[in-house]
Design an enzyme around this catalytic site. Structure first.
Site, mmCIF file in Angstrom:
data_model
loop_
_atom_site.group_PDB
_atom_site.id
_atom_site.type_symbol
_atom_site.label_atom_id
_atom_site.label_comp_id
_atom_site.label_asym_id
_atom_site.label_seq_id
_atom_site.Cartn_x
_atom_site.Cartn_y
_atom_site.Cartn_z
ATOM 1 N N HIS A 35 0.830 -1.216 0.000
ATOM 2 C CA HIS A 35 0.000 0.000 0.000
ATOM 3 C C HIS A 35 0.866 1.268 0.000
ATOM 4 C CE1 HIS A 35 -4.105 -1.691 0.389
ATOM 5 N NE2 HIS A 35 -3.420 -2.728 0.780
ATOM 6 N N ASP A 37 2.464 2.028 -3.043
ATOM 7 C CA ASP A 37 2.584 2.472 -4.449
ATOM 8 C C ASP A 37 1.714 3.699 -4.742
ATOM 9 O OD1 ASP A 37 0.205 0.952 -4.502
ATOM 10 O OD2 ASP A 37 0.719 -0.146 -6.343
ATOM 11 N N GLY A 124 -8.007 -14.232 -7.935
ATOM 12 C CA GLY A 124 -8.583 -13.876 -6.626
ATOM 13 C C GLY A 124 -7.658 -14.203 -5.472
ATOM 14 N N SER A 129 -3.299 -11.595 -11.232
ATOM 15 C CA SER A 129 -3.706 -12.224 -12.478
ATOM 16 C C SER A 129 -4.258 -11.171 -13.451
ATOM 17 C CB SER A 129 -4.763 -13.275 -12.139
ATOM 18 O OG SER A 129 -5.498 -13.590 -13.239
ATOM 19 N N ASP A 174 1.573 -3.599 -9.686
ATOM 20 C CA ASP A 174 1.319 -4.911 -10.289
ATOM 21 C C ASP A 174 1.642 -4.903 -11.778
ATOM 22 O OD1 ASP A 174 0.346 -5.215 -7.755
ATOM 23 O OD2 ASP A 174 -1.764 -5.234 -8.334
ATOM 24 N N TYR A 223 -9.937 -1.268 0.253
ATOM 25 C CA TYR A 223 -8.765 -0.711 -0.442
ATOM 26 C C TYR A 223 -8.988 0.779 -0.692
ATOM 27 C CZ TYR A 223 -4.978 -0.399 -3.901
ATOM 28 O OH TYR A 223 -3.837 -0.055 -4.578
HETATM 29 C C1 GLA Z 1 -3.047 -4.273 -4.965
HETATM 30 C C2 GLA Z 1 -2.923 -3.082 -5.915
HETATM 31 C C3 GLA Z 1 -1.494 -2.535 -5.918
HETATM 32 C C4 GLA Z 1 -1.009 -2.271 -4.509
HETATM 33 C C5 GLA Z 1 -1.273 -3.459 -3.594
HETATM 34 C C6 GLA Z 1 -0.963 -3.176 -2.154
HETATM 35 O O1 GLA Z 1 -2.267 -5.341 -5.440
HETATM 36 O O2 GLA Z 1 -3.277 -3.492 -7.228
HETATM 37 O O3 GLA Z 1 -1.429 -1.381 -6.731
HETATM 38 O O4 GLA Z 1 -1.592 -1.099 -4.010
HETATM 39 O O5 GLA Z 1 -2.617 -3.904 -3.674
HETATM 40 O O6 GLA Z 1 0.381 -3.013 -1.969
#
Ligand code: GLA
Length: 384
Positions: A35, A37, A124, A129, A174, A223
């Site tokens: 968390h 990014d 999930g 993915s 990601d 989130y």
């Molecule tokens: C998910 C989001 C990422 C990042 C993570 C937490 O994977 O897609 O951008 O924020 O959660 O680190």
């Protein structure tokens, strides 16, 4: 049958010809930096040897036709020159639709295509993915259309597809690691400048990912709440993002910040420091420090960011008991279920597998899934 064989066979039976080419993009695991990014901070993920793949051929008309092998050959199609909308009967296709919209908006000239899709990134489970699907789509459609795009731009397209079309307010981690991952290495990503630096993963150590089998229920709403809380503190402190805040600065404003938002910010500020330190620990071969930082990261996610769940905490404890300071373990990904990442010395791998398979179901009633992974190349890494 390999994924490639599966794709070739399906392509042949659908189109009575072979695909022009097969493309692939990996899922990812984050070693540390959770968390951070979307707070313009640092992350340290690796691409894994589980991927999504597309077998593709160009078409003369302006139609994109999609078939998902893993979804019981579910199909979806759209015209490149008409308005592209979500397909309620094939929601998996929305990632591809979103990517096409973003590529078109940026001026890429795409051709029609037949795409047959498969993959082995668990869905999930918090192993990205969907980012893998976005990155393989960018790679495939740009290549088929004779367009060139680099990994950073590809990642931005994927993130924009999620933010604007799919409706997830994710950060850039990601997509960027799926695009630019390097085999045997983790990538320290500066999520503000998008600069990356590779760090060799510890010697004789496996990347073990354990899916907790906890359904990631509230993940999207929670989130977004976390993201808002972080942005609220950044606004209050008059900075662009929490990346710009030091621990001393945060502490000196504690009285003015809502107590819950303060805890969220405390996680982000300390996690940023831990992530940079973890990369240095990897470089120095200091597993003890890496182990401590991963343990602190988990505690911070549990107590301050409040994104772990009891079963995940149990799983982390079971593994920590076996690896001690010879390895590291923490929850990985967005939270509320999903996976745990463990750096496990090869000599302890079997013991970890046994401890998890025996103790985790007994303590939680859940059946874990264990993946021994290798850090792998991203979809655009070979261009670098
Ligand atoms: C998910 C989001 C990422 C990042 C993570 C937490 O994977 O897609 O951008 O924020 O959660 O680190």
């Amino acid at each position: 049958m390999t994924l490639e064989d599966q794709l070739n066979q399906t392509f042949l039976s659908l189109y009575q010809r072979s695909a022009d080419k097969i493309y692939q993009a990996p899922g990812r695991v984050n070693i540390i930096g959770e968390h951070t990014d979307y707070n313009d901070g640092f992350v340290l993920p690796a691409a894994i040897d589980y991927c999504n793949m597309i077998a593709a051929s160009a078409r003369d008309d302006r139609v994109i036709e999609l078939t998902a092998v893993n979804m019981g050959l579910s199909t979806s199609r759209f015209h490149l020159d008409e308005e592209i909308t979500a397909d309620p009967d094939a929601s998996w296709s929305n990632y591809i639709r979103g990517v096409v919209i973003e590529l078109k908006q940026r001026g890429y000239q795409l051709c029609g295509a037949n795409l047959v899709i498969t993959g082995n990134v668990p869905t999930g489970a918090g192993l990205s993915s969907s980012a893998a699907l976005e990155m393989v789509t960018v790679s495939c459609l740009c290549d088929l259309s004779g367009e060139t795009i680099d990994g950073v731009q590809a990642a931005l397209v994927g993130q924009a597809a999620e933010n604007n079309f799919v409706g997830t307010q994710c950060g850039i981690m990601d997509q960027l690691i799926s695009a630019l991952g390097v085999s045997e290495r983790a990538l320290l990503i500066d999520c503000r400048s998008l600069e990356t630096k590779t760090y060799k993963l510890p010697e004789n150590t496996s990347l073990v990912i354990i899916n907790s089998a906890v359904k990631r229920g509230l993940v999207d709403s929670e989130y977004n709440v976390r993201r808002q809380q972080c942005e609220q503190v950044a606004r209050q402190l008059n900075v662009k993002a929490l990346r710009d805040v030091s621990l001393t600065q945060l502490e000196s404003h504690k009285d003015q910040i809502d107590p819950v938002a303060y805890k969220r910010a405390l996680h982000v500020v300390t996690e940023n420091d831990r992530t940079v330190q973890a990369a240095q620990a990897m470089e120095a071969g200091d597993m003890k420090l890496l182990s401590t930082l991963m343990a602190q990261s988990h505690i911070s996610m549990r107590d301050d960011f409040e994104i772990t769940v009891p079963a995940i905490d149990t799983l982390v404890d079971i593994i920590a008991e076996v690896v001690g300071q010879n390895g590291g373990v923490r929850m990985t990904g967005g939270g509320f279920g999903g996976c745990v990442i463990a750096l496990v010395p090869e000599a302890l791998q079997q013991q970890v597998i046994e401890a998890v398979t025996e103790q985790y179901p007994a303590k939680t009633g859940l059946t874990p899934e264990i993946f021994i992974c290798k850090a792998s190349q991203g979809a655009f890494a070979n261009q670098a």
